[in-house]
Design a protein around this motif. Structure first.
Motif, PDB file in Angstrom:
ATOM      1  N   ALA A  69      13.066  -8.272   1.745  1.00  0.00           N
ATOM      2  CA  ALA A  69      12.336  -7.043   1.668  1.00  0.00           C
ATOM      3  C   ALA A  69      13.485  -6.006   1.945  1.00  0.00           C
ATOM      4  CB  ALA A  69      11.188  -6.904   2.935  1.00  0.00           C
ATOM      5  N   GLY A 111      14.975  -4.111  -0.311  1.00  0.00           N
ATOM      6  CA  GLY A 111      15.109  -2.913  -0.931  1.00  0.00           C
ATOM      7  C   GLY A 111      15.712  -2.968  -2.732  1.00  0.00           C
ATOM      8  N   GLN A 122       4.941  -3.632   6.011  1.00  0.00           N
ATOM      9  CA  GLN A 122       3.755  -3.743   5.385  1.00  0.00           C
ATOM     10  C   GLN A 122       3.378  -5.300   5.181  1.00  0.00           C
ATOM     11  OE1 GLN A 122       3.701  -1.697   1.681  1.00  0.00           O
ATOM     12  NE2 GLN A 122       3.200   0.496   2.942  1.00  0.00           N
ATOM     13  N   TRP A 149      20.180   3.761   1.522  1.00  0.00           N
ATOM     14  CA  TRP A 149      20.060   3.304   0.156  1.00  0.00           C
ATOM     15  C   TRP A 149      20.258   4.804  -0.491  1.00  0.00           C
ATOM     16  CZ3 TRP A 149      16.262   5.433  -2.766  1.00  0.00           C
ATOM     17  CH2 TRP A 149      15.068   5.814  -2.229  1.00  0.00           C
ATOM     18  N   LYS A 207      17.046   7.167   8.084  1.00  0.00           N
ATOM     19  CA  LYS A 207      16.415   6.253   7.127  1.00  0.00           C
ATOM     20  C   LYS A 207      14.909   6.660   7.215  1.00  0.00           C
ATOM     21  CE  LYS A 207      19.492   2.463   8.881  1.00  0.00           C
ATOM     22  NZ  LYS A 207      20.175   1.974   7.997  1.00  0.00           N
ATOM     23  N   ARG A 208      14.127   6.199   6.146  1.00  0.00           N
ATOM     24  CA  ARG A 208      12.940   6.405   6.055  1.00  0.00           C
ATOM     25  C   ARG A 208      11.892   6.338   7.279  1.00  0.00           C
ATOM     26  NH1 ARG A 208       9.760   7.326   1.347  1.00  0.00           N
ATOM     27  NH2 ARG A 208       7.437   6.585   1.663  1.00  0.00           N
ATOM     28  N   ARG A 231      18.375  -5.667  10.865  1.00  0.00           N
ATOM     29  CA  ARG A 231      19.619  -5.137  10.876  1.00  0.00           C
ATOM     30  C   ARG A 231      19.583  -3.718  11.630  1.00  0.00           C
ATOM     31  NH1 ARG A 231      23.315  -5.085   5.648  1.00  0.00           N
ATOM     32  NH2 ARG A 231      21.903  -3.337   5.063  1.00  0.00           N
ATOM     33  N   SER A 232      18.540  -2.940  11.397  1.00  0.00           N
ATOM     34  CA  SER A 232      18.443  -1.739  12.075  1.00  0.00           C
ATOM     35  C   SER A 232      16.877  -1.447  12.127  1.00  0.00           C
ATOM     36  CB  SER A 232      18.666  -0.469  11.084  1.00  0.00           C
ATOM     37  OG  SER A 232      19.883  -0.712  10.421  1.00  0.00           O
ATOM     38  N   LEU A 240      21.079 -11.093   8.229  1.00  0.00           N
ATOM     39  CA  LEU A 240      20.990 -12.438   7.357  1.00  0.00           C
ATOM     40  C   LEU A 240      22.713 -12.615   7.028  1.00  0.00           C
ATOM     41  CD1 LEU A 240      19.887 -15.078   6.180  1.00  0.00           C
ATOM     42  CD2 LEU A 240      19.752 -13.508   4.104  1.00  0.00           C
ATOM     43  N   ASP A 258       2.270   4.710   1.588  1.00  0.00           N
ATOM     44  CA  ASP A 258       2.417   5.601   3.011  1.00  0.00           C
ATOM     45  C   ASP A 258       2.223   6.855   2.803  1.00  0.00           C
ATOM     46  OD1 ASP A 258       4.758   5.880   2.142  1.00  0.00           O
ATOM     47  OD2 ASP A 258       5.865   4.819   3.437  1.00  0.00           O
ATOM     48  N   GLY A 309      14.753  -7.962   6.465  1.00  0.00           N
ATOM     49  CA  GLY A 309      14.653  -6.420   6.288  1.00  0.00           C
ATOM     50  C   GLY A 309      13.529  -6.065   7.104  1.00  0.00           C
ATOM     51  N   THR A 310      13.542  -4.619   7.513  1.00  0.00           N
ATOM     52  CA  THR A 310      12.530  -3.895   8.291  1.00  0.00           C
ATOM     53  C   THR A 310      12.504  -2.486   7.929  1.00  0.00           C
ATOM     54  OG1 THR A 310      14.333  -3.244  10.048  1.00  0.00           O
ATOM     55  CG2 THR A 310      12.984  -5.337  10.476  1.00  0.00           C
ATOM     56  N   ALA A 357      10.219  -0.010   4.589  1.00  0.00           N
ATOM     57  CA  ALA A 357       9.024   0.274   4.460  1.00  0.00           C
ATOM     58  C   ALA A 357       8.288  -0.896   3.947  1.00  0.00           C
ATOM     59  CB  ALA A 357       8.676   1.539   3.441  1.00  0.00           C
ATOM     60  N   SER A 358       8.818  -1.539   3.249  1.00  0.00           N
ATOM     61  CA  SER A 358       8.159  -2.864   2.443  1.00  0.00           C
ATOM     62  C   SER A 358       7.974  -4.007   3.643  1.00  0.00           C
ATOM     63  CB  SER A 358       8.992  -3.476   1.619  1.00  0.00           C
ATOM     64  OG  SER A 358       9.297  -2.687   0.486  1.00  0.00           O
ATOM     65  N   ALA A 372       0.833  -1.049   0.113  1.00  0.00           N
ATOM     66  CA  ALA A 372      -0.043  -0.073  -0.131  1.00  0.00           C
ATOM     67  C   ALA A 372       0.982   1.003  -0.004  1.00  0.00           C
ATOM     68  CB  ALA A 372      -1.021  -0.076   1.134  1.00  0.00           C
TER      69      ALA A 372
HETATM   70  P1  NAP Z   1      14.709  -0.574   2.021  1.00  0.00           P
HETATM   71  O1  NAP Z   1      13.913   0.483   2.830  1.00  0.00           O
HETATM   72  O2  NAP Z   1      16.157  -0.534   1.401  1.00  0.00           O
HETATM   73  O3  NAP Z   1      14.859  -1.400   3.132  1.00  0.00           O
HETATM   74  C1  NAP Z   1      15.744  -2.596   3.427  1.00  0.00           C
HETATM   75  C2  NAP Z   1      15.756  -3.362   4.526  1.00  0.00           C
HETATM   76  O4  NAP Z   1      16.665  -4.547   4.445  1.00  0.00           O
HETATM   77  C3  NAP Z   1      16.423  -2.548   5.497  1.00  0.00           C
HETATM   78  O5  NAP Z   1      15.890  -2.781   6.963  1.00  0.00           O
HETATM   79  C4  NAP Z   1      17.784  -3.135   5.687  1.00  0.00           C
HETATM   80  O6  NAP Z   1      18.589  -2.925   6.752  1.00  0.00           O
HETATM   81  C5  NAP Z   1      17.567  -4.451   5.540  1.00  0.00           C
HETATM   82  N1  NAP Z   1      18.594  -5.323   5.130  1.00  0.00           N
HETATM   83  C6  NAP Z   1      19.355  -5.322   4.192  1.00  0.00           C
HETATM   84  N2  NAP Z   1      20.341  -6.441   4.093  1.00  0.00           N
HETATM   85  C7  NAP Z   1      20.234  -7.095   5.119  1.00  0.00           C
HETATM   86  C8  NAP Z   1      20.562  -8.079   5.650  1.00  0.00           C
HETATM   87  N3  NAP Z   1      21.790  -8.788   5.246  1.00  0.00           N
HETATM   88  N4  NAP Z   1      20.010  -8.669   6.769  1.00  0.00           N
HETATM   89  C9  NAP Z   1      19.015  -8.214   7.412  1.00  0.00           C
HETATM   90  N5  NAP Z   1      18.241  -6.984   6.850  1.00  0.00           N
HETATM   91  C10 NAP Z   1      19.056  -6.653   5.893  1.00  0.00           C
HETATM   92  O7  NAP Z   1      13.713  -1.233   1.189  1.00  0.00           O
HETATM   93  P2  NAP Z   1      12.165  -1.153   1.138  1.00  0.00           P
HETATM   94  O8  NAP Z   1      11.517  -1.279   2.338  1.00  0.00           O
HETATM   95  O9  NAP Z   1      12.024  -2.102  -0.172  1.00  0.00           O
HETATM   96  O10 NAP Z   1      11.878   0.245   0.675  1.00  0.00           O
HETATM   97  C11 NAP Z   1      12.690   1.043  -0.059  1.00  0.00           C
HETATM   98  C12 NAP Z   1      11.781   2.195  -0.651  1.00  0.00           C
HETATM   99  O11 NAP Z   1      10.887   1.989  -1.407  1.00  0.00           O
HETATM  100  C13 NAP Z   1      11.361   3.194   0.633  1.00  0.00           C
HETATM  101  O12 NAP Z   1      12.534   3.583   1.234  1.00  0.00           O
HETATM  102  C14 NAP Z   1      10.260   4.010  -0.192  1.00  0.00           C
HETATM  103  O13 NAP Z   1      10.969   4.948  -0.750  1.00  0.00           O
HETATM  104  C15 NAP Z   1       9.769   2.822  -0.997  1.00  0.00           C
HETATM  105  N6  NAP Z   1       8.725   2.185  -0.593  1.00  0.00           N
HETATM  106  C16 NAP Z   1       7.478   3.004  -0.419  1.00  0.00           C
HETATM  107  C17 NAP Z   1       6.524   2.310   0.085  1.00  0.00           C
HETATM  108  C18 NAP Z   1       5.184   3.404   0.285  1.00  0.00           C
HETATM  109  O14 NAP Z   1       4.386   2.708   1.109  1.00  0.00           O
HETATM  110  N7  NAP Z   1       5.247   4.284  -0.477  1.00  0.00           N
HETATM  111  C19 NAP Z   1       6.296   1.125   0.624  1.00  0.00           C
HETATM  112  C20 NAP Z   1       7.667   0.309   0.364  1.00  0.00           C
HETATM  113  C21 NAP Z   1       8.706   1.072  -0.085  1.00  0.00           C
HETATM  114  P3  NAP Z   1      19.327  -1.550   7.048  1.00  0.00           P
HETATM  115  O15 NAP Z   1      18.437  -0.551   7.293  1.00  0.00           O
HETATM  116  O16 NAP Z   1      20.275  -1.868   8.144  1.00  0.00           O
HETATM  117  O17 NAP Z   1      20.161  -1.352   5.800  1.00  0.00           O
END
Ligand code: NAP
Length: 471
Positions: free
Chosen positions: A323, A325, A179, A436, A275-276, A196-197, A299, A52, A172-173, A175-176, A50
């Motif tokens: 999740a 990114g 949800q 990122w 971070k976001r 991780r964070s 991981l 945000d 991962g923890t 935005a994705s 969805a």
């Molecule tokens: P993300 O913000 O890049 O989050 C990736 C997550 O994976 C982070 O928590 C990261 O930890 C973790 N991670 C990476 N490598 C790992 C490992 N080896 N072990 C454990 N955790 C690991 O990706 P995303 O959630 O897909 O979101 C990306 C962007 O998409 C968002 O910032 C946003 O702009 C967009 N988005 C928007 C919406 C919306 O509702 N509009 C929804 C989803 C996504 P670290 O924080 O430590 O790096």
């Protein structure tokens, strides 16, 4: 008549095409690697996907939607909306689907665009609208190819995989993840969440719009926009808004998570906004459920039936959902772009940059939608994309006015812009942790715009002739 090619049919491609077509540019064609329009809203079909940002703001100003069923619409609704806009503005019929662009070569005053099937097309003007979040990425950990269960990624979800009754890991923890986790917990037998964070998470003021209110919900656009402008101030670490957001997030965590150890793990270690900032009403409660376990470690390794976290523990699982990114630093991933300025990817080897986030010196008649330093920490990216579309159209108008066939940003103008943007970013919350938004080697913040959407709109509202070479 200027011929224009646009790569991608997400919000950026559709919005830019609509702007051009409605202002008399008729020779507009789009190329889409998939078989429908939609960009990330077509690809991110994971359970719980969805937006945000509330729908009344997360929509084109020229195409208000009186049909949002709730304040924060789900992926399917947004995709449906985008499809309708694309049809209405003639974008769908101008699109060649299944057309993956692999190269673009500037030669003899035109862009020669190559596709993966070996075909080429030639246009006067090339616009990239491939976005910053189109290439899913996952950690390259030892042994992951040996995993015998299902592997999914939020950014390219496979709806045919049934996770009911299975032991599932979410990595991962961000935005994705916030949800996806509550939805997977409804079906999985066991759910392990690898963190991780920890992030700052605010409650989501969501709710269904009753039928009688739906066509009036658009009135929320301006107040929501106002709130997001304040929100983006929270990215200035010294602001009162940053303190307010931090306190709200902390109170939210205290209220939702009673267990002290879990709460400690969920307490962010980074500055608010770095971070976001996330929004969710059900992520914290989900983590307190009996069959859900938060593991506050990255991981580290995978074997056929289990994953190992950085603390050395093995966790047996049947499915892994990444999740984690996107590959955000390789702008225009998979497309070889060659112009008088050489190879674009080489020019960007220290991190992508562009004048106004749109123009790259040395690459005439190339425009970027959602280019470097135009991503947001708060607010609607649609506002940014519309501002870019208007600017691109106005630049083409000026080209016509000057009787020019080529336009490119002057290197000095781009340098001035970049100095200003990087100076402001150095004082933002983003400078204080890894994310990122940074180039992995140089640390340069290439993704984000250091301000609210209104300041960006103002910055790109006019085309200043002296900043460009018109030939
Ligand atoms: P993300 O913000 O890049 O989050 C990736 C997550 O994976 C982070 O928590 C990261 O930890 C973790 N991670 C990476 N490598 C790992 C490992 N080896 N072990 C454990 N955790 C690991 O990706 P995303 O959630 O897909 O979101 C990306 C962007 O998409 C968002 O910032 C946003 O702009 C967009 N988005 C928007 C919406 C919306 O509702 N509009 C929804 C989803 C996504 P670290 O924080 O430590 O790096």
């Amino acid at each position: 008549m200027t011929s224009i090619g646009i790569i991608g049919t997400g919000f950026g491609g559709i919005g830019t095409a609509a702007e051009l077509v409605t202002h008399g540019y008729d020779d507009v064609r789009l190329w889409e690697r998939a078989d429908t329009v939609g960009g990330v809203w077509r690809d991110n079909t994971y359970p719980g996907a969805a937006c945000d940002v509330p729908g009344p703001l997360y929509s084109f100003s020229f195409a208000p939607n009186g049909d949002w069923s709730r304040r924060y619409p789900a992926q399917a609704e947004i995709l449906d909306y985008l499809g309708r806009v694309a049809d209405r503005y003639g974008v769908t019929r101008r699109t060649r689907f299944g057309a993956r662009v692999v190269s673009a070569l500037w030669d003899q005053d035109a862009w020669h665009v190559g596709f993966d099937d070996g075909t080429t097309e030639t246009v006067d003007v090339l616009i990239s609208a491939v976005g910053q979040l189109s290439e899913p990425s996952a950690p390259d950990v030892e042994g992951w190819e040996s995993f015998a269960g299902s592997v999914l990624h939020a950014g390219s979800w496979d709806d045919s995989v049934d996770l009911s009754g299975r032991r599932v890991a979410v990595v991962g923890t961000g935005a994705s993840a916030v949800q996806i986790v509550p939805r997977l917990a409804e079906v999985a037998r066991e759910l392990v969440v690898l963190q991780r964070s920890a992030n700052h998470i605010l409650p989501k003021p969501d709710g269904a719009y009753p039928g009688w209110y739906r066509d009036r919900a658009q009135r929320e656009r301006r107040p929501i926009d106002w709130v997001t402008q304040q929100f983006s101030r929270g990215l200035d670490p010294d602001s009162t808004v940053a303190t307010v957001i931090e306190r709200l997030a902390s109170a939210h965590l205290r209220l939702r998570v009673r267990d002290e150890e879990l709460r400690r793990h969920l307490t962010p270690r980074h500055q608010v906004g770095c971070k976001r900032i996330l929004f969710s009403n059900d992520y914290y409660p989900t983590l307190t459920r009996d069959h859900v376990r938060l593991v506050p470690h990255a991981l580290a390794e995978v074997r056929a039936d289990a994953i190992r976290t950085a603390d050395g523990q093995w966790h047996e699982v049947d499915a892994i959902c990444f999740a984690t990114g996107f590959d955000t630093q390789d702008f225009l991933h998979g497309i070889e772009v060659t112009g008088p300025g050489g190879d674009l990817h080489e020019a960007w080897s220290a991190g992508a940059r562009a004048h106004l986030g749109i123009h790259v010196p040395g690459f005439p008649n190339l425009f970027l939608a959602y280019g470097p330093n135009t991503n947001l920490g708060g607010g609607s990216i649609i506002t940014m994309l519309e501002a870019q579309a208007r600017h691109i159209r106005a630049t083409l108008d000026r080209m016509d006015h000057h009787g020019a066939r080529r336009v490119q940003a002057r290197a000095e103008a781009e340098q001035r812009w970049d100095d200003r943007v990087q100076h402001d970013l150095a004082h933002s919350a983003w400078a204080s942790c890894t994310s990122w938004y940074h180039h992995p080697e140089t640390g340069r913040i290439t993704s984000n715009w250091p301000g609210g959407t209104h300041t960006y709109e103002a910055a790109v509202a006019d085309v200043h002739d002296e900043e460009f070479l018109w030939t």
